[in-house]
Write a protein that holds these residues in place. Structure first.
Motif, mmCIF file in Angstrom:
data_model
loop_
_atom_site.group_PDB
_atom_site.id
_atom_site.type_symbol
_atom_site.label_atom_id
_atom_site.label_comp_id
_atom_site.label_asym_id
_atom_site.label_seq_id
_atom_site.Cartn_x
_atom_site.Cartn_y
_atom_site.Cartn_z
ATOM 1 N N ASP A 84 0.812 -1.130 0.279
ATOM 2 C CA ASP A 84 0.087 0.124 0.118
ATOM 3 C C ASP A 84 0.898 1.349 0.120
ATOM 4 O O ASP A 84 0.346 2.170 -0.412
ATOM 5 N N LYS A 85 2.020 0.969 0.638
ATOM 6 C CA LYS A 85 3.123 2.219 0.797
ATOM 7 C C LYS A 85 4.465 1.482 0.606
ATOM 8 O O LYS A 85 4.600 0.510 0.954
ATOM 9 N N GLU A 88 3.167 6.378 -1.972
ATOM 10 C CA GLU A 88 2.235 5.414 -2.902
ATOM 11 C C GLU A 88 3.253 4.807 -3.789
ATOM 12 O O GLU A 88 4.210 5.571 -4.112
#
Lengths: 308, 249, 331
Positions: free
Chosen positions: B215-216, B230
């Protein structure tokens, strides 16, 4: 307690400490560099003393006898390395403990068969047999001074070798990171043999030097071995400097404790109970010291750098 | 914005003159998979060791569920729900697969160190352990000694051991390292099935896996975070491309 | 950062798991229980005393196996607990208190205390340092006993009475004492075996192989090892109690460091970590010692090399060999 007596006991403590240092120095390198626990180091000290007995008697000269004893101790040590130790480097500590324990049983008994169970001695060499006058007209044997001097000289030599030479650099590196040293293309086997031979010589030298002032008997190495363990644990495994400092501390604490504990306790309790407590306490003193050091610094006083 | 589960605040660590962790700050939100990437020697594993408590940072704070855990031992951190896996698989080879997982269950039950209760026949340990094994697809290997598993199976076992702790966060130190393609794909599938349920910090070299899962993404170079955000943004970051991704082609 | 366990995996023997493993211990205890019968049928009676002594050392070796074999901690000071047990017993008997139900709690308490204090310090270290420190603490107790001039000092202490159990004079006959020791051995064996199979035991075993994994799973490895160390010391104290009653004499030699080495050898000889291996090892060791010492006073010259050869060329001890002979059911 006079200052003269105190001075004599301090010298005794120093001399004892120096002896411990000679035994512990080789042992701590073997532990540090090879991660090898060699219980038979003490019998190598004993063997040095016995060989000195034989060769001094044979040649009639202390110096010549000492040199021959050292050479014989070295040869014997290398033979042991070849026959036994070399097969143990890769084993776990338990195997090392057991095999070298078996070696102690064999050698202690073997010495009894060859030289007999009765204590032997080596005469103090003529040229060192006198006394040195300290203050107050108290005399102190020249030989003991010679022993302290010889020990300090060896210590200095060791410091030079370990701190200033290429082999020493490898030793220090090996003590903190053996795989890296072998990755550098150094023949680790050869390095181990050199370390081992070095340690054997030092232990043998200590035994031979102690022969004129201690009684030479089977099992004499065991006591020294355990004291050397205490020294190494206090000093920090693999550290020559640590071994030196710790050996002097242990030598002094043990000697002074045994001489003055009674007097000290007499200040607090009656004579008989002071005697009983003093005997018990002084024999435990260095172990208590070790416990305290370990409690405060589990790595020892001067751990060799890089070990965590 | 949800309260993060795990937060690092200006964590620093040096070995001698070498700064292995240089002012690292990052956070992992609940259910988030945060990937930590960087070239070899960037200090990723050292950072994981500091979060799990095997190394102590020189300065900075590590917060876990709001509490500063920087001074806690590894076992205390584990008990608070911080689980980890190792770069070099770390299982108990002579114990069975089930017993390995049961260790983690044991940490959570009442009387974890009972002296007399037999552990092998203990349903309170075995049932949750088996459930964790089912979650990673190892249930049919439960009785095999962990030492006999294939490399990929060991990776899955480690994951099950982490799950058995009912953790709030899992630190994954290169779970795909040394695993073949087929097993690797299964592990990626497994990790994505865990997404959303646990906060995860994933250290990984396999870029395909990282960009499929994360997600990151944070990029660590010489102990410093040079980019964080991101996945798409990080991938486009010119500094990152130069320092790291470019070499991978 | 070393993550290596104190012992290599070769030493590892998994805890008893299958029912078949019960066969050997049952056979062992059955044979021991029949020994007095064999003596009444014509075996030389010296054998019973030798077996009794062997079983006493078996209790000590068994307790050592808990920390050495199961826990992976090479303790080289275990004879200290044997000695403490023997000295507490000897001193209490000398002071007129021969009742075992009073002596044993004191033995257990002092052994536990000594183990807790020294263990807390020893367990701060690992590997070679741990071995050296346990040895040093053992030596400390040895010198302490030498300094106990009120109780014989270096010469030791001769006992003029044996312990009673709840007032019963069970130790006065050779056979009675034999069965008491056998019962104690069986009890200790059962206790240690239950411990090893327990939740606690599983963590202890896991920590031998991989302490780092165990700690990141949420367990305080040092604390678990300390508990094992204390239990082990207490069980060895029980052996000391029986030893004092067996020899009617206690001396510092009971806890010399050679004795600690012998205990390690007994545990390894039988097959480390297997528990009943320690019992078999102790019995084999004492019989070998007895036989060799009848052969020559210099028996150690033979025994030392035997130990070296054993270490260099065998793996798994006697239990390992029996297992191989039995068709290699394997671990």
């Amino acid at each position: 307690m006079t200052t003269g007596l105190l001075l004599v006991q301090i010298l005794n403590g120093l001399q004892f400490g120096i002896l411990l240092f000679l035994v512990a120095a080789g042992l701590t390198l073997v532990f540090g560099v090879m991660d090898f626990i060699n219980l038979a180091h003490g019998v190598q000290y004993m063997l040095g003393a016995y060989l000195a007995v034989t060769f001094v008697a044979l040649t009639g000269s202390f110096v010549l006898g000492l040199v021959l004893a050292l050479a014989a101790a070295l040869v014997f040590g290398l033979a042991l390395e070849f026959l036994v130790f070399r097969h143990l480097y890769e084993r776990d500590h338990l195997d090392q403990v057991l095999a070298t324990f078996g070696l102690i049983l064999l050698l202690n008994q073997g010495v009894k068969i060859i030289w007999g169970a009765a204590p032997l001695s080596v005469p103090v060499p003529e040229f060192l047999s006198g006394n040195v006058a300290l203050l107050d007209g108290i005399l102190y044997p020249t030989y003991r001074f010679a022993l302290i001097g010889a020990g300090l000289a060896v210590g200095l030599l060791l410091w030079f070798v370990v701190d200033r030479t290429r082999t020493g650099m490898l030793l220090r590196a090996g003590a903190s990171n053996a795989p890296m040293v072998s990755a550098l293309g150094v023949d680790i086997r050869k390095l181990f043999m050199i370390v081992f031979a070095f340690g054997t010589m030092l232990a043998g030298f200590a035994g031979a030097m102690a022969a004129p002032i201690l009684s030479v008997e089977p099992g004499m190495g065991d006591t020294v071995l355990i004291l050397a363990f205490v020294v190494i644990v206090i000093g920090g495994i693999g550290s020559i400097r640590g071994a030196f400092v710790a050996a002097l501390i242990v030598g002094l604490v043990d000697t002074l404790g045994r001489s003055f504990m009674n007097d000290l306790l007499r200040l607090f309790m009656s004579a008989p109970s002071a005697r009983a407590t003093g005997a018990a306490l002084s024999s435990m003193l260095i172990y208590l010291l070790m416990a305290v050091v370990l409690f405060l610094r589990p790595e020892g006083l001067l751990p060799s750098r890089g070990r965590t | 914005m949800k309260q993060p589960v795990l937060t690092l605040e200006s964590v620093r660590k040096s070995f001698g003159a070498l700064k292995v962790t240089d002012d690292v700050s990052l956070s992992v939100a609940p259910g988030e998979l945060h990937a930590l990437i960087g070239p070899n020697g960037a200090g990723k594993t050292t950072l994981v060791h500091q979060i799990s408590g095997m190394l102590k940072p020189d300065s900075g704070a590590i917060r876990f569920r709001g509490e500063d855990i920087s001074a806690l031992t590894p076992e205390k951190r584990a008990r608070r729900g911080l689980a980890r896996t190792f770069q070099i698989t770390s299982t108990i080879a002579s114990l069975s697969v089930l017993e390995n997982v049961a260790l983690g269950v044991q940490a959570k039950v009442a009387h974890p160190l009972s002296l007399f209760r037999n552990a092998a026949r203990d349903a309170a340990l075995n049932r949750p352990a088996l459930a964790a094994l089912e979650a990673v697809g190892l249930a049919d290997r439960a009785e095999v000694p962990a030492g006999r598993l294939s490399h990929g199976e060991k990776r899955a076992l480690e994951l099950a051991m982490a799950l058995a702790l009912e953790p709030a966060a899992i630190l994954l130190d290169e779970p795909l390292a040394g695993v073949g393609r087929e097993e690797g794909e299964r592990l990626i599938e497994l990790l994505s099935s865990l997404k959303g349920r646990y906060a995860m910090l994933l250290v990984e070299h396999d870029m395909a896996a990282v960009f499929a899962l994360a997600d990151k993404v944070s990029v660590l170079v010489y102990g410093r975070v040079i980019a964080s955000g991101e996945p798409a943004a990080v991938r486009a970051d010119p500094a990152v491309r130069e320092a790291y991704l470019g070499e991978e082609g | 950062m070393s993550t290596a366990p104190a012992l290599a995996e070769t030493v590892a023997a998994p805890a008893p798991r299958r029912r078949g493993r019960l066969l050997l211990p049952i056979l062992l205890f059955g044979l021991l229980a029949l020994a007095p019968l064999a003596v009444s049928l014509g075996m030389p009676s010296g054998w019973l005393a030798l077996l009794t002594r062997a079983m006493i050392f078996a209790i000590a070796a068994l307790s050592l196996d808990l920390i050495l074999g199961v826990g992976g901690l090479v303790s080289f000071g275990h004879a200290a607990f044997l000695g403490i047990g023997a000295y507490v017993t000897g001193i209490m008997i000398t002071e007129g208190q021969a009742e075992a139900l009073l002596i044993l709690p004191v033995v257990l308490g002092i052994c536990a205390l000594f183990a807790a204090i020294t263990g807390a310090i020893c367990l701060r270290t690992r590997g070679v340092t741990f071995i050296m420190i346990t040895l040093a603490f053992g030596q400390m107790v040895y010198f302490l006993a030498q300094a106990l001039s009120a109780y014989g000092g270096d010469d030791g202490l001769t006992l003029y009475a044996k312990s009673t159990i709840a007032g019963l004079d069970l130790f006065s006959t050779r056979t009675g004492f034999f069965y008491c020791v056998l019962a104690a051995l069986a009890g200790c064996y059962a206790l240690v075996r239950i411990l090893v199979a327990s939740r606690f035991g599983r963590i202890l075993r896991a920590a031998r192989e991989n302490p780092v994994r165990v700690s990141v799973t949420g367990f305080d490895v040092t604390r678990i090892r300390l508990v094992a160390y204390v239990i082990s010391g207490m069980v060895a104290g029980i052996a000391g109690f029986f030893l004092a009653n067996h020899t009617d004499f206690v001396s510092p030699a009971f806890m010399s460091w050679q004795r600690s080495g012998e205990l390690i050898f007994m545990a390894v000889l039988g097959g480390v970590g297997s528990l009943h291996g320690a019992i078999i090892g102790a019995i084999a060791y004492l019989i070998a010692e007895d036989g060799l010492s009848h052969l020559t006073e210099h028996w150690r010259v033979i025994f030392g090399p035997l130990i070296i050869l054993f270490v260099l060329f065998t793996r798994g001890g006697i239990v390992g060999m029996l297992r191989k002979l039995g068709g290699g059911g394997g671990a």
